[in-house]
Design a protein around this motif. Sequence first.
Motif, PDB file in Angstrom:
ATOM      1  N   ASN A 135      -4.789   5.225  -6.738  1.00 58.39           N
ATOM      2  CA  ASN A 135      -5.616   4.985  -5.559  1.00 58.39           C
ATOM      3  C   ASN A 135      -5.935   3.495  -5.435  1.00 58.39           C
ATOM      4  O   ASN A 135      -6.055   2.801  -6.449  1.00 58.39           O
ATOM      5  N   THR A 136      -6.091   3.044  -4.188  1.00 59.13           N
ATOM      6  CA  THR A 136      -6.211   1.616  -3.915  1.00 59.13           C
ATOM      7  C   THR A 136      -7.285   0.909  -4.741  1.00 59.13           C
ATOM      8  O   THR A 136      -6.992  -0.024  -5.481  1.00 59.13           O
ATOM      9  N   ASP A 172      -0.001  -1.409  -4.428  1.00 61.35           N
ATOM     10  CA  ASP A 172      -1.152  -1.016  -5.257  1.00 61.35           C
ATOM     11  C   ASP A 172      -0.836   0.211  -6.110  1.00 61.35           C
ATOM     12  O   ASP A 172      -1.300   0.365  -7.221  1.00 61.35           O
ATOM     13  N   HIS A 173      -0.005   1.109  -5.571  1.00 61.32           N
ATOM     14  CA  HIS A 173       0.438   2.313  -6.277  1.00 61.32           C
ATOM     15  C   HIS A 173       1.580   2.889  -5.465  1.00 61.32           C
ATOM     16  O   HIS A 173       1.886   2.356  -4.389  1.00 61.32           O
ATOM     17  N   GLU A 199       0.837  -1.199   0.000  1.00 60.85           N
ATOM     18  CA  GLU A 199       0.000   0.000   0.000  1.00 60.85           C
ATOM     19  C   GLU A 199       0.872   1.251   0.000  1.00 60.85           C
ATOM     20  O   GLU A 199       1.695   1.426   0.896  1.00 60.85           O
ATOM     21  N   SER A 200       0.698   2.071  -1.019  1.00 58.14           N
ATOM     22  CA  SER A 200       1.351   3.387  -1.097  1.00 58.14           C
ATOM     23  C   SER A 200       2.874   3.334  -0.983  1.00 58.14           C
ATOM     24  O   SER A 200       3.484   4.273  -0.499  1.00 58.14           O
TER      25      SER A 200
END
Length: 567
Positions: free
Chosen positions: A273-274, A449-450, A234-235
């Motif tokens: 974004n997720t 995810d990004h 995540e991120s």
Amino acid sequence: MVFTNRNTRLSFLLFWYLTSATQLLIGLSGTASFEGFKDATITAFLWLIPVLLFPKYIKSITAGLGAMLWLFALPGFGYFMIYGQELTQSLMFIIFESNQSESAEYFQNYISTGLVLGYLIFTLVPIYIWSKIERSQAIRKKAYLTSLIIFLLIFLTPVSRAIQHNDISAGYKNINHHLSVAPPWQLGFGYVNYQRELKEVESHLLSLNKIPPLNNLKEAKKTLPTTVVLVIGESTTRVHMGLYDYQRDTNPKLSSIKNELTTFNNVFASRPNTIESLQQVLTFADQEHPDLYKTNPSLIAMMKQAGYKVYWITNQQTLTKRNTMLTTFAKQADEQVFLNNARSQNSYSFDEKVLAPYAKKLAIKDEKKLIIVHLLGTHMKYAYRYPASYNYFKDAKGLSPALSANKVKFINEYDNAVRYNDHIVYQLIQGLKNTNKNNQQSLLVYFSDHGEDVYDTKPHDFKGRNEGAPTYPMYAIPFVVWHSLNWESADKLSDPAIRKRQYDNADFIYTWSDLLGLSYDSYRDDESILSKNFVEDTILVGNPYEKTLTVLKNTVRSENNQALATN
Ligand SMILES: [Zn+2]
């Protein structure tokens, strides 16, 4: 003017205590921000209105309201006493929906001396305050005006929102958001929200389950029991990863097993974004066909069709309005473990939570299984993502001297979160490696995810993600494969040249299929990063529904991501 009168002061203190004490404890304990406390305090004013308007009945009004607030405050207070966390709608989801034995712990009678003592104090304080309130006489001059001001304080924003958007639900949303932190609304709104989000999940699930299976799905023969793990970060931008030559040592653990990993250097998220990203990553959808997830099977459905038992372990929030589609994917799995019941993203829920349930799932004897682990990773606020023992980067060492102290603070927090994430991903790999001794073959893929821009892009004044102003670090993600030595299609990863390929992770389902030896009619070999037929991707970014896709800049193939990010 409210507080010039002693009785009003005491009444407010009573209401404030009953509505806000738990939120104050939550804030002080550091498990979440003080935002809930602020909102709860504002709601306490509302109960003053009857006191101001009917002073003659002040004793019975404060007794009645006090008893009601006390009753509704008990579950939230007790929950905090036991678990040190806030009672939220996500928790209701965990209690009612989770098919895990883990959820049973929420029902356990947890009577301890500390809890009884806590409840006793929680109850005696308001009784004492109430005993000091005296019967009043006439309405004071400013009672009406004060009541009006209180009413406006609470309802002006939602009403103006509703008018502004010409939509009553905009106002409702605002009230819901601010009131749901305090009793008595906490339980009511919590349950209504839970029901509403659940309905949405169920309707998504119903339509996903109607999607026909893949035609001619076949799997290359596996001679051993197979465990595959998909770790969704995540991120986390690779720009801040030591494994990808970031100048700070943010990946000591993964770097120590570098020769066991296949590290891809030019993989990009399609959306920053997720939900939007994973909607493409976990399905056949991509930027040019964003709705394919509605008509073609997801990765989870595909794996079940191929005979895998699918487990989903998540430390992400489950039942917030934004996360329903994600929860739908989770519910497609055979079993779910939901670990994060925070209402706000700004709460502690360390990713180490996933390790115990992960070990449990690894130990289950399945012929073929997939474990999906969804981490909270390095999502902002970064300081909430790692325990104190991971506070490693504290000064400006290794950073540009031009950065302000405040920016250095955030970069340090982010890098500490990346370093903690390094530890978690490493532990997940080790766990898999250890079970592998039991004559199995296994594979683990980790990506984020990004990404995230943490003052990386010149002029170094932006932190976060913005689809409208895309930058390299927002999309540049880590993509790492680990497999056991006996993994049957390991030779597909052996050519080092494939690591440099520019790849849009929206096409991940094809690479995953290729890694596992899955084939079907709609399989496209040119979309697998491993394939000899691979065709290099152009990284299209932007919102596909607004038809404003552009090509991401600065994605020139390079081993040195840092240089690119600061260009
Ligand atoms: Zn995300």
